[in-house]
Design a protein around this motif. Structure first.
Motif, short mmCIF file in Angstrom:
data_model
loop_
_atom_site.label_atom_id
_atom_site.label_comp_id
_atom_site.label_asym_id
_atom_site.label_seq_id
_atom_site.Cartn_x
_atom_site.Cartn_y
_atom_site.Cartn_z
N LYS A 61 0.85 -1.18 0.00
CA LYS A 61 0.00 0.00 0.00
C LYS A 61 0.89 1.24 0.00
O LYS A 61 1.80 1.36 0.81
CB LYS A 61 -0.89 0.01 1.24
CG LYS A 61 -1.80 1.22 1.33
CD LYS A 61 -2.62 1.19 2.60
CE LYS A 61 -3.50 2.43 2.72
NZ LYS A 61 -4.28 2.42 3.97
N THR A 62 0.65 2.15 -0.91
CA THR A 62 1.45 3.36 -0.98
C THR A 62 0.70 4.53 -0.34
O THR A 62 -0.53 4.61 -0.42
CB THR A 62 1.77 3.72 -2.44
OG1 THR A 62 0.55 3.90 -3.16
CG2 THR A 62 2.59 2.61 -3.09
N VAL A 63 1.45 5.42 0.33
CA VAL A 63 0.86 6.60 0.95
C VAL A 63 1.64 7.83 0.51
O VAL A 63 2.80 7.73 0.08
CB VAL A 63 0.88 6.50 2.50
CG1 VAL A 63 0.00 5.38 2.99
CG2 VAL A 63 2.31 6.30 3.01
N SER A 136 5.02 9.40 7.28
CA SER A 136 4.03 8.62 6.53
C SER A 136 4.28 7.14 6.80
O SER A 136 5.43 6.70 6.87
CB SER A 136 4.14 8.91 5.03
OG SER A 136 3.76 10.24 4.75
N ASP A 137 3.20 6.39 6.97
CA ASP A 137 3.31 4.98 7.29
C ASP A 137 2.20 4.23 6.56
O ASP A 137 1.04 4.65 6.61
CB ASP A 137 3.18 4.79 8.81
CG ASP A 137 3.42 3.36 9.26
OD1 ASP A 137 2.52 2.52 9.05
OD2 ASP A 137 4.51 3.07 9.80
N ALA A 138 2.55 3.12 5.91
CA ALA A 138 1.57 2.37 5.13
C ALA A 138 0.41 1.90 6.00
O ALA A 138 -0.73 1.81 5.55
CB ALA A 138 2.24 1.19 4.44
N ALA A 139 0.70 1.57 7.25
CA ALA A 139 -0.34 1.06 8.15
C ALA A 139 -1.13 2.18 8.83
O ALA A 139 -2.31 2.02 9.15
CB ALA A 139 0.29 0.15 9.21
N LEU A 140 -0.48 3.35 9.04
CA LEU A 140 -1.11 4.43 9.81
C LEU A 140 -1.61 5.58 8.94
O LEU A 140 -2.42 6.39 9.38
CB LEU A 140 -0.13 4.98 10.84
CG LEU A 140 0.40 3.96 11.86
CD1 LEU A 140 1.46 4.61 12.75
CD2 LEU A 140 -0.74 3.41 12.71
N GLY A 141 -1.12 5.67 7.70
CA GLY A 141 -1.55 6.74 6.81
C GLY A 141 -0.42 7.73 6.56
O GLY A 141 0.68 7.62 7.11
N SER A 142 -0.70 8.74 5.77
CA SER A 142 0.31 9.75 5.45
C SER A 142 0.58 10.64 6.66
O SER A 142 -0.25 10.76 7.57
CB SER A 142 -0.16 10.61 4.28
OG SER A 142 -1.21 11.47 4.69
#
Length: 247
Positions: A61-63, A136-142
């Motif tokens: 998943k990209t953010v 920014s974190d793929a699991a937590l969001g931008s």
């Protein structure tokens, strides 16, 4: 002719016995695979496993990348001219830094002092600024989304200040990407204090600034306008310092 069948079977068994174990299962199972079902089932299982394995594009998943990579030097984020104006008799003119285990992600600084005007009373002022930077974190969001979410949480904390009176929240314009101003009154040390807190999100950084004051020994409490204007001046400098630190 009747004796050739057993001899042929024996030859096959001996041949299989000489083949490595991993190949025996594949090449010497024709006796149990005459109907072709075993081979068919093996193909189905392999195909099923392949289709169940997610492709890299499905599992990654990209953010949006975080806008700012670092924070400014907090005690220098507000000019000496401004801090001297807002806190005339600061105990520490250069500010007192907050303890932080990671200055790239969070930091703070404060100034406070009592301006003694003799028989005219005294004026007390406190100025405090804090920074929080989110990756920014793929699991937590931008980082931007995380800063937005935490602005709402910090705003709720200010609005729940115990003992606050005449609390009012307004949207501040022209500061960062989004901002809220909270004004209220609070009685402490038998004096009435005027408070203004301004919370600003600029990119993936959250800036929290608080400015308050009180009059002692008969001096008047500073007006809401005086405290709010002072807080607005300081927070604009604090927000601009974030962009300057990342040039």
């Amino acid at each position: 002719m009747q004796r050739s069948a057993p001899r042929t079977r024996l030859t096959r068994i001996l041949a299989c016995a000489a083949v490595p174990v991993m190949l025996v299962a594949a090449g010497c199972s024709s006796d149990s695979d005459e109907s072709g079902k075993t081979q068919g089932q093996g193909k189905d299982t392999t195909a099923s496993s392949a289709s169940a394995t997610p492709s890299p594009s499905q599992s990654t998943k990209t953010v949006e990348p975080a806008k700012f990579a670092k924070l400014p030097e907090v005690c220098k984020s507000i000019s000496a001219k401004t801090t001297a104006s807002l806190v005339p008799k600061a105990k520490t003119k250069n500010g007192t830094p907050a303890v932080s285990s990671d200055l790239t992600s969070r930091g703070g600084c404060s100034w406070n002092g009592l301006d003694d005007k003799g028989v005219k009373g005294s004026q007390y002022r406190w100025l405090d600024v804090s920074y929080y930077r989110y990756e920014s974190d793929a699991a937590l969001g931008s980082g931007q989304d995380r800063a937005h979410e935490n602005l709402a949480k910090e705003l709720a904390k200010v609005q729940e200040t115990p003992g606050a009176k005449k609390l009012r929240t307004v949207t501040a314009t022209g500061i960062g990407d989004e901002a809220k101003t909270v004004t209220y009154q609070l009685r402490k040390t038998d004096e009435d204090f005027a408070y203004t807190s301004i919370l600003v999100r600029t990119g993936n950084v959250l800036v929290l600034l608080s400015y308050n004051g009180a009059g002692y020994a008969g001096a008047d409490t500073p007006s809401e306008k005086t405290i709010t204007n002072g807080a607005a001046t300081a927070v604009k400098e604090a927000v601009a310092a974030v962009a300057a630190a990342n040039k």
